[in-house]
Design a protein around this motif. Structure first.
Motif, PDB file in Angstrom:
ATOM      1  N   ALA A 286      10.969   3.435   7.457  1.00 36.58           N
ATOM      2  CA  ALA A 286      11.892   4.032   6.463  1.00 36.58           C
ATOM      3  C   ALA A 286      11.593   3.456   5.101  1.00 36.58           C
ATOM      4  CB  ALA A 286      13.336   3.760   6.859  1.00 36.58           C
ATOM      5  N   ILE A 287      11.611   4.330   4.091  1.00 38.54           N
ATOM      6  CA  ILE A 287      11.381   3.896   2.717  1.00 38.54           C
ATOM      7  C   ILE A 287      12.099   4.860   1.782  1.00 38.54           C
ATOM      8  CG2 ILE A 287       9.206   5.184   2.587  1.00 38.54           C
ATOM      9  CD1 ILE A 287       8.189   2.990   0.682  1.00 38.54           C
TER      10      ILE A 287
ATOM     11  N   MET B 140       0.818  -1.207   0.000  1.00 38.37           N
ATOM     12  CA  MET B 140       0.000   0.000   0.000  1.00 38.37           C
ATOM     13  C   MET B 140       0.858   1.266   0.000  1.00 38.37           C
ATOM     14  SD  MET B 140      -3.080  -1.060  -0.238  1.00 38.37           S
ATOM     15  CE  MET B 140      -4.075   0.375   0.192  1.00 38.37           C
ATOM     16  N   MET B 141       2.008   1.194   0.635  1.00 38.59           N
ATOM     17  CA  MET B 141       2.931   2.337   0.610  1.00 38.59           C
ATOM     18  C   MET B 141       3.434   2.591  -0.803  1.00 38.59           C
ATOM     19  SD  MET B 141       3.490   4.106   3.357  1.00 38.59           S
ATOM     20  CE  MET B 141       4.954   4.873   2.734  1.00 38.59           C
TER      21      MET B 141
ATOM     22  N   THR C 229      13.992   8.352   3.111  1.00 33.01           N
ATOM     23  CA  THR C 229      13.048   8.992   4.026  1.00 33.01           C
ATOM     24  C   THR C 229      12.766   8.077   5.209  1.00 33.01           C
ATOM     25  OG1 THR C 229      11.092   8.093   2.900  1.00 33.01           O
ATOM     26  CG2 THR C 229      11.962  10.207   2.112  1.00 33.01           C
ATOM     27  N   GLN C 230      12.394   8.694   6.301  1.00 35.06           N
ATOM     28  CA  GLN C 230      11.956   7.972   7.501  1.00 35.06           C
ATOM     29  C   GLN C 230      10.917   8.832   8.209  1.00 35.06           C
ATOM     30  OE1 GLN C 230      15.087   6.718  10.123  1.00 35.06           O
ATOM     31  NE2 GLN C 230      13.698   6.057  11.733  1.00 35.06           N
ATOM     32  N   PHE C 231       9.788   8.243   8.516  1.00 37.11           N
ATOM     33  CA  PHE C 231       8.734   8.989   9.181  1.00 37.11           C
ATOM     34  C   PHE C 231       8.225   8.198  10.374  1.00 37.11           C
ATOM     35  CE2 PHE C 231       6.744   6.433   5.920  1.00 37.11           C
ATOM     36  CZ  PHE C 231       5.626   5.899   6.519  1.00 37.11           C
ATOM     37  N   MET C 232       7.523   8.895  11.239  1.00 36.02           N
ATOM     38  CA  MET C 232       7.026   8.306  12.481  1.00 36.02           C
ATOM     39  C   MET C 232       5.510   8.151  12.389  1.00 36.02           C
ATOM     40  SD  MET C 232       8.179   7.208  15.423  1.00 36.02           S
ATOM     41  CE  MET C 232       9.742   8.074  15.573  1.00 36.02           C
ATOM     42  N   ILE C 233       5.033   6.953  12.727  1.00 40.34           N
ATOM     43  CA  ILE C 233       3.593   6.712  12.861  1.00 40.34           C
ATOM     44  C   ILE C 233       3.278   6.823  14.347  1.00 40.34           C
ATOM     45  CG2 ILE C 233       1.707   5.098  12.422  1.00 40.34           C
ATOM     46  CD1 ILE C 233       3.472   3.806  10.273  1.00 40.34           C
ATOM     47  N   ASN C 234       2.595   7.876  14.723  1.00 41.37           N
ATOM     48  CA  ASN C 234       2.329   8.145  16.134  1.00 41.37           C
ATOM     49  C   ASN C 234       1.415   7.090  16.746  1.00 41.37           C
ATOM     50  OD1 ASN C 234       3.887  10.509  16.034  1.00 41.37           O
ATOM     51  ND2 ASN C 234       2.146  11.703  15.293  1.00 41.37           N
TER      52      ASN C 234
ATOM     53  N   GLY D 188       3.840  11.482  11.920  1.00 40.10           N
ATOM     54  CA  GLY D 188       4.615  12.436  12.701  1.00 40.10           C
ATOM     55  C   GLY D 188       5.768  13.023  11.912  1.00 40.10           C
ATOM     56  N   THR D 189       6.910  13.141  12.561  1.00 40.30           N
ATOM     57  CA  THR D 189       8.084  13.784  11.966  1.00 40.30           C
ATOM     58  C   THR D 189       8.574  13.002  10.757  1.00 40.30           C
ATOM     59  OG1 THR D 189       8.709  14.556  14.157  1.00 40.30           O
ATOM     60  CG2 THR D 189      10.388  14.664  12.447  1.00 40.30           C
ATOM     61  N   ILE D 190       8.877  13.741   9.671  1.00 40.45           N
ATOM     62  CA  ILE D 190       9.395  13.134   8.443  1.00 40.45           C
ATOM     63  C   ILE D 190      10.838  13.594   8.259  1.00 40.45           C
ATOM     64  CG2 ILE D 190       9.137  12.939   5.942  1.00 40.45           C
ATOM     65  CD1 ILE D 190       6.180  13.581   6.282  1.00 40.45           C
ATOM     66  N   GLN D 191      11.743  12.648   8.181  1.00 38.04           N
ATOM     67  CA  GLN D 191      13.154  12.941   7.942  1.00 38.04           C
ATOM     68  C   GLN D 191      13.503  12.518   6.526  1.00 38.04           C
ATOM     69  OE1 GLN D 191      15.310  10.878  10.987  1.00 38.04           O
ATOM     70  NE2 GLN D 191      14.620  12.247  12.631  1.00 38.04           N
ATOM     71  N   LYS D 192      14.392  13.304   5.881  1.00 42.53           N
ATOM     72  CA  LYS D 192      14.735  13.009   4.495  1.00 42.53           C
ATOM     73  C   LYS D 192      16.192  13.343   4.256  1.00 42.53           C
ATOM     74  CE  LYS D 192      13.871  17.583   4.232  1.00 42.53           C
ATOM     75  NZ  LYS D 192      13.590  18.403   5.406  1.00 42.53           N
TER      76      LYS D 192
END
Length: 234
Positions: free
Chosen positions: A226-227, A149-150, A175-180, A186-190
């Motif tokens: 992370a994806i 799905m991602m 990228t890496q993001f947080m699922i609260n 949540g926060t998205i890092q790239k």
């Protein structure tokens, strides 16, 4: 009839000797002319008329000069500036340390202790119950369904930035993001080759729907995922 000359009186035999003697005489005359010096006559000057009479004794005049002292610097009076005291001073209240026997002692059991929940963060690999992407509720393998799905979400919302196409910019954005713990993103890092690609990756992930949060020991927790997103020009 050819006249005969006396060989003893033939002057041509000694012409070389005469030439050398003449050349020496000429050189001697030239050297003498160059080295000849003429000295100026010595003139004797009578200084009798300039003799000073010893009986005349004159003292040189002595002039006394008085030096004017420099003017004293003016001493200006000290100006006293009166400043109004507008600073507010915080007065510290001093609490006496003496024991007041009339003070009521409170029992510690009367206080209610509120324990703040400790925020737990778990990564995608070690989470016991992974977050559920909308549409994967009935899937047997929820991890695989989540990844599928991602990928579908990224392909659906993918848009190659025009500036990146003009500048021929391509590459992979990690990228890496947080699922609260409430299922929100949540926060998205790239991290990528260019800021334009990074912004596009953040835009895609920010459109993710709200999910069912992941659980660790039955408690909803934050889960990091992370994806990579690859930008490649055709």
């Amino acid at each position: 009839m050819t006249p005969k000359k006396n060989p003893q009186k033939d002057l041509n035999k000694k012409s070389g000797t005469f030439f050398v003697i003449g050349l020496l005489l000429v050189l001697a005359m030239v050297y003498t002319a160059l080295e000849w010096r003429t000295l100026d006559p010595i003139n004797t000057i009578d200084v009798a008329l300039n003799k000073v009479d010893d009986s005349i004794d004159e003292d040189a005049p002595i002039f006394e000069l008085e030096a004017t002292p420099p003017p004293k610097p003016q001493v200006l009076p000290v100006e006293i500036e009166i400043v109004e005291d507008e600073i507010l001073i915080d007065e510290t209240e001093v609490i006496t340390s003496e024991v007041d026997y009339e003070t009521e002692i409170v029992d510690p059991d009367d206080f209610e202790v509120i324990e703040e929940p400790v925020e737990v963060k778990v990564n995608w690999i070690s989470i016991e119950e992974v977050p559920i992407f909308p549409g994967c509720e009935n899937a047997e393998d929820k991890r695989t369904c989540f990844n599928e799905m991602m990928q579908k979400h990224i392909r659906k919302n993918f848009r190659y930035p025009e500036l990146a196409q003009e500048m021929n910019i391509q590459g992979r954005v990690n990228t890496q993001f947080m699922i609260n713990n409430d299922g929100s993103i949540g926060t998205i890092q790239k991290r990528g080759p260019h800021d334009v690609l990074e912004k596009e990756a953040v835009r895609i992930l920010s459109k993710l729907p709200k999910m069912t949060p992941g659980k660790q020991r039955g408690t909803p927790v934050k889960v990091s995922f992370a994806i990579p997103i690859t930008f490649k020009l055709q």
